[in-house]
Scaffold this motif. Sequence first.
Motif, PDB file in Angstrom:
ATOM      1  N   THR A 159       2.608  10.053   1.211  1.00 22.81           N
ATOM      2  CA  THR A 159       2.500   8.601   1.419  1.00 22.81           C
ATOM      3  C   THR A 159       2.208   8.282   2.872  1.00 22.81           C
ATOM      4  N   LEU A 160       2.903   8.966   3.765  1.00 24.52           N
ATOM      5  CA  LEU A 160       2.692   8.743   5.197  1.00 24.52           C
ATOM      6  C   LEU A 160       1.265   9.091   5.600  1.00 24.52           C
TER       7      LEU A 160
ATOM      8  N   ILE B 242       0.819  -1.215   0.000  1.00 25.89           N
ATOM      9  CA  ILE B 242       0.000   0.000   0.000  1.00 25.89           C
ATOM     10  C   ILE B 242       0.854   1.266   0.000  1.00 25.89           C
ATOM     11  N   PRO B 243       1.759   1.470   0.988  1.00 24.76           N
ATOM     12  CA  PRO B 243       2.567   2.699   0.938  1.00 24.76           C
ATOM     13  C   PRO B 243       3.477   2.770  -0.280  1.00 24.76           C
ATOM     14  N   LEU B 244       3.936   1.629  -0.778  1.00 23.66           N
ATOM     15  CA  LEU B 244       4.812   1.643  -1.949  1.00 23.66           C
ATOM     16  C   LEU B 244       4.065   2.119  -3.194  1.00 23.66           C
ATOM     17  N   PHE B 245       2.857   1.610  -3.399  1.00 23.80           N
ATOM     18  CA  PHE B 245       2.072   2.058  -4.544  1.00 23.80           C
ATOM     19  C   PHE B 245       1.663   3.523  -4.399  1.00 23.80           C
ATOM     20  N   VAL B 246       1.343   3.954  -3.182  1.00 30.59           N
ATOM     21  CA  VAL B 246       0.978   5.360  -2.956  1.00 30.59           C
ATOM     22  C   VAL B 246       2.178   6.259  -3.260  1.00 30.59           C
ATOM     23  N   PHE B 247       3.376   5.845  -2.813  1.00 31.31           N
ATOM     24  CA  PHE B 247       4.588   6.629  -3.099  1.00 31.31           C
ATOM     25  C   PHE B 247       4.836   6.703  -4.602  1.00 31.31           C
ATOM     26  N   MET B 248       4.673   5.574  -5.287  1.00 34.58           N
ATOM     27  CA  MET B 248       4.884   5.551  -6.732  1.00 34.58           C
ATOM     28  C   MET B 248       3.936   6.534  -7.421  1.00 34.58           C
ATOM     29  N   ALA B 249       2.668   6.519  -7.039  1.00 36.38           N
ATOM     30  CA  ALA B 249       1.697   7.425  -7.659  1.00 36.38           C
ATOM     31  C   ALA B 249       2.058   8.884  -7.402  1.00 36.38           C
ATOM     32  N   SER B 250       2.471   9.184  -6.181  1.00 33.01           N
ATOM     33  CA  SER B 250       2.822  10.559  -5.840  1.00 33.01           C
ATOM     34  C   SER B 250       4.047  11.032  -6.618  1.00 33.01           C
TER      35      SER B 250
END
Length: 436
Positions: free
Chosen positions: A280-281, A65-73
Amino acid sequence: MGDPLLVTGLLFGGMLFFLAVGVPIAITLSGVSIAMIAAFWSPMALTMVPMRAFSTTTSFEYLAIPLFVFMASMLQKAKVAEDMYDAMERFFGSVRGGLAIGTVLICTIFACMAGISGASTVSMGMIAVPAMLARGYGKDMALGTVAAGGSLGILIPPSVTMIVYALVSGTSVGKLYAGGLVPGLLLAALFCVYILVRGWLQPSTAGGTSIRAYSWSEKLVGLRGLFFPLVIVVAVLGSMFTGIASVSESAAVGAAGSLIAALCLRRLRWTDVKSACHETLMLSCMIFWIIIGASALSTFYTGMGAGRMIESFVLGLEVNRWVILVGMQLILLLMGMVLDTVGIIMITVPIFLPIILALGFDPVWFGILFIINMEIGFLSPPFGYNLFYLRGVTPPSITMPDIYRSVLPFIAIMTGAIVLMMAVPEIVLWLPRQLF
């Protein structure tokens, strides 16, 4: 222990009350669950809450979840969407409604990279909506295209919402991802067909005469904007579907790919990386607090025997199993108007899935129907997420009623797609059977 009917009334009545007065869903779920555990079990049973929270949130699969959110950001901050929009404008600028079609295709590619809805909705809201309005597109066409296209992020893999659903339901993430790919592409195609037909019937809503033809040399130059997005899509989905990497590992591949793309495009700045980490956080914490609260609620509700009571009641009804399935779809549509997607998953899946299995339906097929309902929830007034994402980035001349009206045709298309997939399950199940 308490009567399951009384528990059900107090639990959901309390939730609806606190949500109605504006209490955040994470606090509502946690607070109501803790109060019910203390009242119907004992204060000593509250030790279960932190243990349940720890065991749930430390699952390796949730790392995605945080990895995909970081990628999108990072992709958003590297302005990858702007490069894709330039390429799509060159290829579809000569078609009436071409900018809207290009926007849907960009959102589809973004969905294959990022796994969340907000990234493409915000990016296209800032880029595509002003561009379409300036070229004579109607407000409803410009806004609805971006909102609906952005919603594809939770259906097309690598969807973060599917990870949560898979872990709560015990369904294979890989099978859900494979099951969501064809329906996601089908929905994108249906959106494009609608835009073409609408542009033909009502040219004034799809750019009128403001169309421009680009030369082949200009189109080929524009292809540069698609290079990094397509490489990331192949890396993320390819590593996952070939079995080279797990879902979490493929998310790490995507996060690294977004950094490499930003570096190669000379748009990797420390302030952007810092901002992406902060976003992301914040988003990951919000998701995990909802998961913690909803897991406590579902544990208590199941422990009280209410889930078994509902299952016995539904299965005891002398009605066709398809009537029960349609009833579930209607419940999900209504909940999507007022509740967060993760909260709906955590509340309903433990109750619905045993009934679905007992009725003989395929769990992967039902999972995709469930996710499309959540996708509709992102567009459903009054609290659809994509509606507020758009309002935050569009010009001041755009009002909330404008946005509400713009999504209605796309909600109708998605509802029709659910009916089609219920009638033809192979649309969902063909690819999972081929790959698994």
